[in-house]
Write a protein that holds these residues in place. Structure first.
Motif, PDB file in Angstrom:
ATOM      1  N   ASP A  44       0.857  -1.188   0.000  1.00  0.00           N
ATOM      2  CA  ASP A  44       0.000   0.000   0.000  1.00  0.00           C
ATOM      3  C   ASP A  44       0.894   1.240   0.000  1.00  0.00           C
ATOM      4  OD1 ASP A  44      -1.848   1.985   0.261  1.00  0.00           O
ATOM      5  OD2 ASP A  44      -2.674   1.296   2.177  1.00  0.00           O
ATOM      6  N   ALA A  47      -0.101   4.055   2.311  1.00  0.00           N
ATOM      7  CA  ALA A  47      -0.313   3.754   3.735  1.00  0.00           C
ATOM      8  C   ALA A  47       0.278   4.853   4.615  1.00  0.00           C
ATOM      9  CB  ALA A  47       0.310   2.408   4.090  1.00  0.00           C
ATOM     10  N   TYR A  58      -6.548  -1.941  12.489  1.00  0.00           N
ATOM     11  CA  TYR A  58      -6.146  -1.570  11.128  1.00  0.00           C
ATOM     12  C   TYR A  58      -6.685  -2.584  10.122  1.00  0.00           C
ATOM     13  CZ  TYR A  58      -3.139  -0.642   7.099  1.00  0.00           C
ATOM     14  OH  TYR A  58      -2.671  -0.380   5.833  1.00  0.00           O
ATOM     15  N   ASP A  61     -10.586  -2.541   9.913  1.00  0.00           N
ATOM     16  CA  ASP A  61     -11.076  -1.381   9.164  1.00  0.00           C
ATOM     17  C   ASP A  61     -10.822  -1.545   7.665  1.00  0.00           C
ATOM     18  OD1 ASP A  61     -12.027   1.507   9.120  1.00  0.00           O
ATOM     19  OD2 ASP A  61     -10.058   1.715   8.196  1.00  0.00           O
ATOM     20  N   ARG A  62      -9.676  -2.091   7.318  1.00  0.00           N
ATOM     21  CA  ARG A  62      -9.327  -2.237   5.902  1.00  0.00           C
ATOM     22  C   ARG A  62     -10.261  -3.191   5.173  1.00  0.00           C
ATOM     23  NH1 ARG A  62      -3.350  -2.578   3.287  1.00  0.00           N
ATOM     24  NH2 ARG A  62      -3.978  -2.983   1.145  1.00  0.00           N
ATOM     25  N   TYR A  63     -10.690  -4.241   5.855  1.00  0.00           N
ATOM     26  CA  TYR A  63     -11.543  -5.245   5.217  1.00  0.00           C
ATOM     27  C   TYR A  63     -13.000  -5.176   5.683  1.00  0.00           C
ATOM     28  CZ  TYR A  63      -7.312  -7.289   3.319  1.00  0.00           C
ATOM     29  OH  TYR A  63      -6.136  -7.481   2.625  1.00  0.00           O
TER      30      TYR A  63
END
Length: 213
Positions: A44, A47, A58, A61-63
């Motif tokens: 990323d 990021a 983290y 939230d990302r998935y």
């Protein structure tokens, strides 16, 4: 024989894959003929370094999943790491951008340092819970790996090795690398992911014996 490896030091499977490859290499009859070159790949590039967000939140939230799911996901990675002798401490991992770490790796390649900068960065991130985006941390890792601390500091304050990182990433796009770790054996056969040591050993043996498919 040359082995090119695309990797990101933020990627747990890259660290596990590194160790599995090394296990295979130790059993490879022609291991003294193998030259390994690490290449940059950012999972990323955008990021942010987040000092107040832990690995579980983290990932959740990302998935768009819950924290419990993320904890189980990381526990499975910790178990996979332990199987090859690695210790992952996600409880204290710092969510950090890896770009400067990649520049440090590129600097180490040019200076042909005796230390394994890639290994030191992996350990700093996954085991020791260090912020691999922090310049002082990177200076310390550079010195441990055999680089001059002042030279590392000057590099980090400049744009040096940015083009080298981008070049590696461009090559990754050209050969359609979608994920890491990604291994290219003597520009003949490739291996994607943290495969079993036996897979690496088999592919290296095939290439050595002239089998390309």
């Amino acid at each position: 024989m040359k082995v090119d490896i695309w990797s990101d030091v933020r990627c747990p499977f890259c660290y596990i894959g590194k160790r599995k490859f090394e296990m295979a290499l130790a059993k490879f009859e022609h291991r003294n003929e193998v030259v390994v070159e690490w290449h940059s790949f950012e999972l990323d590039p955008n990021a942010e370094t987040l000092l107040n967000v832990d690995a579980y939140d983290y990932l959740a939230d990302r998935y768009d999943r819950n924290r419990e799911w993320a904890i189980e996901r990381h526990r499975a990675q910790e178990e996979s790491a332990a199987e090859v002798g690695l210790t992952f401490n996600f409880d204290k991992a710092v969510m950090a951008n890896s770009f400067d770490a990649h520049r440090l790796i590129q600097m180490a390649k040019v200076n042909d340092t005796p230390g394994d900068i890639e290994e030191l960065l992996f350990k700093a991130h996954f085991t020791d819970g260090k912020n691999i985006a922090d310049q002082q941390v990177l200076i310390g890792i550079g010195k441990e790996g055999g680089l001059d601390g002042l030279a590392v500091e000057m590099m980090l304050k400049s744009d040096d090795f940015t083009d080298d990182v981008r070049h590696d990433e461009k090559i990754a796009q050209q050969i359609r690398i979608k994920g890491v770790p990604f291994f290219v054996i003597d520009q003949k056969l490739s291996i994607s992911g943290a495969q079993a040591p036996e897979v690496f050993l088999d592919v290296m043996t095939k290439v050595k014996n002239g089998v390309e498919d």
